[in-house]
Design a protein around this motif. Structure first.
Motif, mmCIF file in Angstrom:
data_model
loop_
_atom_site.group_PDB
_atom_site.id
_atom_site.type_symbol
_atom_site.label_atom_id
_atom_site.label_comp_id
_atom_site.label_asym_id
_atom_site.label_seq_id
_atom_site.Cartn_x
_atom_site.Cartn_y
_atom_site.Cartn_z
ATOM 1 N N ALA A 235 5.745 28.365 17.029
ATOM 2 C CA ALA A 235 6.554 27.241 17.504
ATOM 3 C C ALA A 235 6.491 26.080 16.511
ATOM 4 O O ALA A 235 7.503 25.430 16.238
ATOM 5 C CB ALA A 235 6.066 26.789 18.883
ATOM 6 N N ALA A 236 5.297 25.836 15.954
ATOM 7 C CA ALA A 236 5.139 24.755 14.972
ATOM 8 C C ALA A 236 5.949 25.044 13.707
ATOM 9 O O ALA A 236 6.549 24.138 13.125
ATOM 10 C CB ALA A 236 3.666 24.566 14.631
ATOM 11 N N LYS A 237 5.984 26.305 13.293
ATOM 12 C CA LYS A 237 6.755 26.674 12.100
ATOM 13 C C LYS A 237 8.259 26.545 12.356
ATOM 14 O O LYS A 237 9.041 26.373 11.414
ATOM 15 C CB LYS A 237 6.422 28.105 11.682
ATOM 16 N N THR A 238 8.652 26.633 13.618
ATOM 17 C CA THR A 238 10.074 26.530 13.966
ATOM 18 C C THR A 238 10.599 25.109 13.792
ATOM 19 O O THR A 238 11.777 24.899 13.489
ATOM 20 C CB THR A 238 10.287 26.977 15.432
ATOM 21 N N LEU A 239 9.726 24.118 13.972
ATOM 22 C CA LEU A 239 10.150 22.722 13.872
ATOM 23 C C LEU A 239 10.588 22.404 12.449
ATOM 24 O O LEU A 239 9.906 22.749 11.481
ATOM 25 C CB LEU A 239 9.013 21.792 14.287
ATOM 26 N N ARG A 240 11.720 21.723 12.341
ATOM 27 C CA ARG A 240 12.264 21.382 11.030
ATOM 28 C C ARG A 240 12.361 19.868 10.879
ATOM 29 O O ARG A 240 12.460 19.132 11.879
ATOM 30 C CB ARG A 240 13.644 22.010 10.841
ATOM 31 N N TYR A 241 12.357 19.438 9.632
ATOM 32 C CA TYR A 241 12.414 18.010 9.326
ATOM 33 C C TYR A 241 13.442 17.786 8.224
ATOM 34 O O TYR A 241 13.650 18.645 7.356
ATOM 35 C CB TYR A 241 11.045 17.496 8.868
ATOM 36 N N ARG A 242 14.087 16.652 8.271
ATOM 37 C CA ARG A 242 15.023 16.277 7.222
ATOM 38 C C ARG A 242 14.333 15.264 6.329
ATOM 39 O O ARG A 242 13.733 14.283 6.815
ATOM 40 C CB ARG A 242 16.285 15.671 7.842
ATOM 41 N N ASP A 243 14.382 15.485 5.048
ATOM 42 C CA ASP A 243 13.761 14.607 4.070
ATOM 43 C C ASP A 243 14.840 13.764 3.408
ATOM 44 O O ASP A 243 16.037 14.008 3.597
ATOM 45 C CB ASP A 243 13.028 15.447 3.023
ATOM 46 N N PHE A 244 14.438 12.780 2.644
ATOM 47 C CA PHE A 244 15.447 12.088 1.859
ATOM 48 C C PHE A 244 14.852 11.488 0.593
ATOM 49 O O PHE A 244 13.643 11.321 0.464
ATOM 50 C CB PHE A 244 16.228 11.065 2.699
ATOM 51 N N VAL A 245 15.754 11.199 -0.344
ATOM 52 C CA VAL A 245 15.391 10.579 -1.612
ATOM 53 C C VAL A 245 16.027 9.200 -1.638
ATOM 54 O O VAL A 245 17.222 9.052 -1.393
ATOM 55 C CB VAL A 245 15.884 11.420 -2.804
ATOM 56 N N LEU A 246 15.221 8.205 -1.921
ATOM 57 C CA LEU A 246 15.735 6.843 -2.095
ATOM 58 C C LEU A 246 15.772 6.515 -3.579
ATOM 59 O O LEU A 246 14.774 6.697 -4.285
ATOM 60 C CB LEU A 246 14.840 5.833 -1.367
ATOM 61 N N VAL A 247 16.916 6.048 -4.044
ATOM 62 C CA VAL A 247 17.040 5.583 -5.422
ATOM 63 C C VAL A 247 17.235 4.076 -5.372
ATOM 64 O O VAL A 247 18.239 3.586 -4.854
ATOM 65 C CB VAL A 247 18.225 6.245 -6.150
#
Length: 569
Positions: free
Chosen positions: A364-376
């Motif tokens: 279940a923990a591996k199923t969780l997804r996250y969105r990352d981002f890059v700040l310039v």
């Protein structure tokens, strides 16, 4: 009743004194700490060789930590070294929990993997400029949280005007969208089609919506969804709106509707809709100033904040956490604990358990997804390239999703006569944007802003790339079942609580994260599990008039002696 209210205020820490926040790091310094953690600053060698060399040294240190044989486990005498409550993470949630416990000198220690406090709400310093990882407005209807902000920062907490727009099809639209603006900029024909689509959607307005796309389309119509939601939403999440759960739309859009916006604009409806607020409060030197002030206050009261300390193991037996293991500069130390309040991402928390969680919990923990981002971040000699605090870039031909103008947030964050722009690229860790060399992505940001008329690239004097992992917990098709599975498992622990955005896998604002942490800390203070942090629906602040936070959270607030909205306290 008044006495019970006062007890709540005392618990949270609403003192009448205003202490001076501790000094900030020297201008131009980069508070990196451990680059692999909350954020990593990547500086092009052609821009700042000395800083780039510093980053490289810090990155090499992480390799050394993993490979060097000098890593050790320090055995401590349990009675002498017990840290009391271990608070994992020094973002808004972790520091709010520490603040509550510090009120009565409850023993606790904050462990933060990064080199600075604030989590994704921290402030980066670079060559005399200060900038957010995104933009963090300090606006809340949670009265206790607002009072706490004002108490901690005092006169350094300033009020700023809000201006934000949407860039779409070569034009700038007011945000939130208004009927007047849509009509004037989309033209009569397209506006008419949007109006017909809006009316047609009214047939489905009461129907169940499972996805973000269905939720928005049912309320605004397909035409407005395509114009103002589809492109930006896919930029933010990396998946179509048809794959995002409707809960995210219900959480973020709440009581704003086209019809109400029209009435507000015409002066017929006087209700102050949340998304139409015209000003907000903000720390003079950026959000990091708030969390630095929180840190100074809790340390003065005896709770240390240990930076550069990453929790790698949580040892437990029979549903009781016994100790945590942390890594710092190649050393590994084990600390006995009485309890744990964690704001770590749920996936990281489960992976750190020893003995390991059952296979279905790990899955279940591996199923969780996250969105990352890059700040310039781009430094420019244009003092005001545009007047907005931020602009949403809905244009499908522009890879950036949003741009911040930090000089419009606070003049004291930039050098006189200049400003700093934060160009945000939403991505997944390891993809093309994430791995793009600093020089290349800085050039990309300059070119994209120039193409839409927001920047003169010839006036850019400096730039820096910042990596921000796990910025947003994703509301995809599988997250609800996964979170429920993990929650059921963690509820069996008698001295482990989670809170905050990633700790609950819930897209909280910083005030919401603080409130969940405050409840967790009160549980520790009172030696109970009286307040169910998982069930707190702090999003209720965005509900219609007459349905206040206090009404929705009636049981929690009555327990505190508050039977109406927090503002009434």
């Amino acid at each position: 009743m008044r006495g019970r209210i006062r007890r709540l205020l005392d618990y949270v820490g609403f003192t009448q004194t205003h202490e001076t926040p501790h000094e900030h790091p020297p201008a131009g310094s980069i508070p990196l700490g451990i680059p692999e953690e909350v954020s990593q600053v990547v500086v092009p060698e052609t821009v700042a060789p000395a800083v780039a060399e510093h980053v490289a040294r810090e990155a090499d240190l992480n390799v050394v930590e993993e490979l060097h044989v000098r890593a050790r486990i320090s055995q401590h005498d349990s009675e002498a070294s017990n840290v009391g409550t271990a608070i994992l993470g020094a973002g808004p949630a972790g520091l709010a929990a520490a603040y509550v416990l510090s009120r009565d000198r409850e023993p606790a220690t904050v462990f933060e993997a990064d080199g600075t406090v604030g989590g994704i709400a921290k402030t980066i310093e670079f060559n005399g400029y200060r900038f957010d990882l995104g933009g963090h407005r300090f606006f809340t209807k949670l009265g206790p949280v607002r009072d706490l902000w004002r108490d901690v920062l005092g006169s350094e907490f300033i009020t700023r005007p809000r201006l934000s727009r949407i860039y779409y099809k070569g034009k700038f639209f007011a945000y939130p969208i208004t009927a007047k603006d849509v009509l004037g900029r989309l033209g009569l024909w397209e506006s008419g089609l949007c109006a017909l689509s809006y009316l047609w959607a009214s047939r489905r307005r009461g129907q169940q919506a499972d996805t973000f796309e269905e939720w928005v389309t049912n309320r605004f119509g397909r035409r407005l969804y395509d114009a103002f939601f589809r492109s930006y939403t896919q930029k933010v999440w990396g998946i179509p709106g048809s794959e995002i759960r409707s809960l995210w739309a219900a959480q973020r859009i709440k009581n704003f509707s086209l019809g109400k916006a029209i009435l507000t604009i015409l002066g017929i409806r006087r209700q102050h809709v949340t998304t139409l607020i015209e000003e907000f409060e903000y720390p003079r030197l950026g959000p990091g100033q708030m969390w630095e002030a929180f840190t100074a206050r809790v340390e003065e009261r005896g709770i240390p904040v240990r930076l550069g300390n990453r929790c790698t193991k949580i040892t437990h037996e029979n549903g009781h956490v016994q100790s945590i293991t942390v890594r710092s500069n190649g050393d590994v130390d084990e600390w006995p604990v009485d309890s744990v309040i964690s704001s770590l991402a749920l996936s990281d928390l489960i992976q750190s358990l020893e003995p390991p969680a059952p296979p279905e919990i790990q899955q279940a923990a591996k199923t969780l997804r996250y969105r990352d981002f890059v700040l310039v971040a781009l430094m420019t000699t244009e003092e005001e390239p545009f007047p907005d605090n931020w602009i949403y870039l809905h244009d499908p031909g522009t890879r950036a999703g949003r741009v911040q103008n930090y000089g419009a947030w606070s003049h004291d964050m930039v050098q006189p006569g200049t400003t700093c722009l934060g160009v945000e690229y939403f991505c997944f860790e390891g993809d093309e944007i994430w791995n793009m060399p600093a020089d290349d992505i800085i050039e990309l940001a300059k070119t994209e802003l120039a193409n839409i008329g927001l920047l003169d690239p010839q006036k850019v004097t400096d730039g820096v790339k910042v990596l921000v992992p796990k910025a947003y917990p994703m509301y995809d098709a599988s997250y609800e079942a996964a979170v429920e599975t993990i929650r059921t498992y963690l509820d069996a622990f008698d001295n482990l609580q989670t809170c905050g955005r990633n700790g609950l896998h819930h897209y909280n604002n910083q005030d919401h994260s603080m409130w969940t942490a405050i409840l967790a800390a009160l549980n520790v203070r009172e030696g109970t599990r009286k307040y169910d942090v998982w069930s707190v629906n702090v999003d209720a602040e965005y509900h219609e008039e007459g349905e206040t936070v206090g009404a929705v959270l009636s049981e929690d607030f009555v327990s505190f002696g508050i039977s109406s909205a927090p503002d009434a306290a």
